[in-house]
Design an enzyme around this catalytic site. Structure first.
Site, PDB file in Angstrom:
ATOM      1  N   TYR A 106      40.479  50.984  55.172  1.00 58.79           N
ATOM      2  CA  TYR A 106      41.943  50.997  55.162  1.00 58.79           C
ATOM      3  C   TYR A 106      42.509  52.303  54.634  1.00 58.79           C
ATOM      4  O   TYR A 106      42.065  52.816  53.609  1.00 58.79           O
ATOM      5  CB  TYR A 106      42.479  49.869  54.278  1.00 58.79           C
ATOM      6  CG  TYR A 106      42.282  48.483  54.838  1.00 58.79           C
ATOM      7  CD1 TYR A 106      42.675  48.161  56.135  1.00 58.79           C
ATOM      8  CD2 TYR A 106      41.715  47.489  54.043  1.00 58.79           C
ATOM      9  CE1 TYR A 106      42.505  46.878  56.622  1.00 58.79           C
ATOM     10  CE2 TYR A 106      41.542  46.205  54.528  1.00 58.79           C
ATOM     11  CZ  TYR A 106      41.933  45.903  55.828  1.00 58.79           C
ATOM     12  OH  TYR A 106      41.764  44.633  56.296  1.00 58.79           O
ATOM     13  N   LYS A 122      32.120  33.604  25.185  1.00 56.39           N
ATOM     14  CA  LYS A 122      33.401  33.282  25.836  1.00 56.39           C
ATOM     15  C   LYS A 122      33.408  33.797  27.279  1.00 56.39           C
ATOM     16  O   LYS A 122      32.568  34.644  27.644  1.00 56.39           O
ATOM     17  CB  LYS A 122      34.553  33.922  25.047  1.00 56.39           C
ATOM     18  CG  LYS A 122      34.521  35.440  25.045  1.00 56.39           C
ATOM     19  CD  LYS A 122      35.489  36.046  24.030  1.00 56.39           C
ATOM     20  CE  LYS A 122      35.413  37.569  24.051  1.00 56.39           C
ATOM     21  NZ  LYS A 122      36.153  38.175  22.914  1.00 56.39           N
TER      22      LYS A 122
END
Ligand SMILES: *Cc1c(COP(=O)(O)O)cnc(C)c1O
Length: 391
Positions: free
Chosen positions: A276, A44
């Site tokens: 940042y 999956k």
């Protein structure tokens, strides 16, 4: 893993022969070829980010007689790729048209009487019997019929079987705490599963496969084996229960390597702050590289200032905040732009593993590989194997 192939920016390399060998070893671990359970490999979510088709071919070559998927389209795609073995698809939506799956000889799952009714409609439309796996919720409180609703589902399934529309091929459930083999929920769920099987038997159902175990239960709890075990993460070489047993002790090796080229390198001095928010400040002179992978590629932002990478034979820290397209990492002195930086891999050459990344990011290895390799990721994927037969 070949680090010398040409790639432009960043690349995910999946070694399918490793998946094949993992599956061979997992089959041996449950004695699948003698009196042990049959083996399903779960592919999956695009093979946990490793690629649906390559993972499926490698799993079959390794001895998986079953494949498991969540979504119907994954099952149909596997048929389109030429897979003719048993496939179970287990997550349908209300109003699902089951006819294409039944026509494609895919086993389907029923969680409720309503869903069973839709499967019967699909069987009529397809003009053939559907093979159904009735799922009972033994305590995960996710998919499957609650215990109170189970007897009615069994009665309806038996009626549909007598009418010739379905064959109850499987009865199954899923464990909540298999990665903690001593957790009492495992005993409770097994007891509930036994009770659910007894209801089915009393109604005259004779399922071909009863199945309960995921990777962790298959490897750590033989009492949960029954007739079929469902290996997901272990097939890709990562431990399903890293707090209990590491991958190498399970005879499995991670199949995915993620590497990138340094887009730029530079020297930073003490006091320089990085990325940042200036959450990392340089404490000693260091060379850093700009790696063109960020959270837009599935690198978790939680890896900020905690993860490590591997360049020129040495590990270095990921410095400061993970950005959308890039991160800054510490690299050895001689590193230049264009050099390779390995984010994670099998771990055999000293590089970090997806399991280590999971620990640095406060998550599980499943999420690391599935996010970066799956739809969230943008890096190119390339598949390799020993002799080219699986690619
Ligand atoms: C994903 C999944 C598995 C595989 O689980 P792993 O922990 O990866 O082995 C097995 N069964 C079901 C129902 C699943 O959803």
């Amino acid at each position: 893993m070949s680090s010398h192939e040409e790639y432009r920016r960043a690349e995910i390399v999946v070694d399918l022969s490793v998946i094949q060998r993992n599956v061979e070893n997992l089959c041996d671990a449950v004695a699948a070829s003698t009196d042990g359970p049959a083996v399903m490999v779960v592919v999956k979510a695009d093979g946990y980010g490793h690629g649906l088709f390559g993972s499926a071919r490698a799993a079959r070559a390794g001895g998986a007689t079953w494949l498991g998927v969540a979504d119907r389209d994954e099952a149909l795609d596997l048929r389109g790729d030429g897979d003719t073995g048993r496939i179970l698809a287990w997550l349908a939506m209300p109003g699902e048209d089951f006819a294409p799956l039944i026509e494609a000889d895919v086993d389907v799952a029923a969680y409720s009487i309503e869903q069973l009714g839709e499967i019967v409609e699909g069987a009529k439309a397809a003009g053939r019997q559907a093979r159904v796996h009735l799922k009972v919720d033994t305590g995960l409180s996710r998919g499957g019929a609650p215990l109170q609703a189970w007897p009615a589902l069994i009665t309806a399934a038996r009626t549909a079987e007598v009418d010739g529309h379905v064959k109850v091929a499987g009865i199954w459930s899923h464990l909540a705490c298999a990665d903690q083999p001593e957790h009492e929920a495992n005993d409770e769920q097994e007891a509930n599963f036994e009770a659910a099987l007894a209801v089915a038997e009393k109604a005259g159902l004779e399922p071909e496969v009863r199945h309960l175990a995921n990777s962790a239960a298959a490897l750590l709890r033989p009492s949960a084996w029954y007739d079929l075990v469902r290996f997901g993460i272990a097939a890709y070489g990562l431990s399903p229960a890293p707090a209990v047993i590491p991958a190498d002790e399970l005879g499995i090796v991670p199949a995915m390597t993620v590497h990138a080229r340094a887009a730029l390198t530079k020297d930073l001095a003490p006091g320089d702050a990085v990325s940042y928010g200036h959450t990392f400040t340089v404490d000693q002179p260091m060379r850093v590289a700009l790696v063109p992978l960020g959270y837009g590629d599935g690198i978790p932002r939680h890896a900020s200032s905690t993860a490590q990478v591997f360049a020129r034979g040495r590990r270095g820290r990921l410095l400061g905040t993970v950005c959308m397209d890039q991160v800054v990492v510490e690299v050895p002195r001689g590193t230049v732009a264009g050099d390779e930086v390995v984010m994670f891999g099998p771990g055999t050459g000293g590089e970090p593993t997806a399991q280590e990344w999971a620990e640095w990011c406060g998550t599980i290895s499943y999420e690391i590989v599935t996010r970066i390799g799956g739809n969230a990721g943008r890096a190119e994927r390339r598949w390799t194997d020993d002799d080219g037969s699986l690619v």
